[in-house]
Design a protein around this motif. Structure first.
Motif: not given
Ligand SMILES: Nc1ncnc2c1ncn2[C@@H]1O[C@H](COP(=O)(O)OP(=O)(O)OP(=O)(O)O)[C@@H](O)[C@H]1O
Ligand SMILES: Nc1ccn([C@@H]2O[C@H](COP(=O)(O)O)[C@@H](O)[C@H]2O)c(=O)n1
Ligand SMILES: [Mg+2]
Length: 221
Positions: A21, A24, A128, A131, A136
């Protein structure tokens, strides 16, 4: 018509698809794999962003599609991948963020036609992923809440079925992407070590159609 013949003859080309994803850790793990195993990292997203930055013929269309979290026409990304593979001079490739859907997969098979040795699937919970992307700071146009949601939808609807396709072929190696980057790489390292060890082993068992003593019959008295 497959362009597999465009590669130097007799050279084994190793392709590993890296799928997961948005956020990921595909790029993060690919960087570690490059340093450790000498693959060439081809990020489909980076190849497309280069087209946008260099304002090529398809640049504007690609920019709009990426801003919408949508997928670009498969022949565009596949031909970018092929060009990058041929220009690299390498024989080991990590294809990061590809294939993203069935059309990608079919276009790859038709144009490049080199079967992937493995599909590294980095699995990570959506919370996650969100987040990580929102933290980033790479200045990406598609790292905004709206586009992220669309990218997640594409991943769920179009990309996961591709993972399933390869899983049925026994080619998927899943890692838990929610661990720390180093802990994920420990799992990735074991997968690539096994892959390359198996490849070396298979090369040392090349079948010889005749034993050395057979050669004597070929030598004229
Ligand atoms: N295992 C991890 N734990 C915590 N943070 C991570 C981990 N792996 C990567 N990150 C961070 O999460 C963000 C996304 O990582 P990365 O860019 O490698 O993901 P990606 O799968 O390539 O994403 P995209 O599909 O959007 O390109 C980065 O800021 C990266 O530093
Ligand atoms: N096969 C692909 C891969 C990517 N895209 C587009 O690029 C965007 C960013 O990809 P990342 O892997 O860098 O996250 C993605 O959201 C798509 O818009 C594509 O079209 N086809
Ligand atoms: Mg990436």
């Amino acid at each position: 018509m497959s362009q597999a013949g465009a590669f130097p003859p007799g050279k084994k080309i190793t392709v590993v698809f890296v799928i997961g994803g948005p956020g990921s850790g595909k790029g993060t793990q690919c960087s570690k794999i490059v340093r450790h195993f000498g693959f060439t990292h081809l990020s489909a997203g980076d190849l497309l962003r280069q087209q946008v930055q260099s304002d090529t013929e398809h640049g504007a269309m690609i920019k709009n599609l990426m801003h919408e979290g949508k997928l670009v026409p498969s022949d565009i990304i596949v031909r970018l991948l092929l060009t990058a593979m041929l220009q690299s001079g390498n024989d080991r490739f990590l294809v990061d963020g590809f294939p993203r859907n069935e059309e990608n997969r079919r276009a790859y098979e038709s144009i490049i036609g080199i079967e992937p040795e493995l599909v590294l699937f980095i699995d990570c919970p959506r919370e996650e992923l969100e987040r990580r992307i929102l933290h980033r700071d790479q200045g990406r146009d598609d790292d905004n809440v709206d586009t992220i949601r669309k990218r997640f939808q594409v991943f769920h609807d179009s990309t996961l079925p591709v993972v399933l396709y390869y899983d049925r072929m026994g080619k998927v190696r899943r890692v838990d992407g929610a661990k720390s980057a180093d802990a994920v790489f420990e799992d990735v390292k074991a997968i690539f070590t096994q892959l390359l060890t198996t490849q070396v082993h298979s090369l040392t068992h090349i079948y010889l159609p005749f034993s050395p003593i057979d050669c004597s019959v070929l030598i004229k008295p």
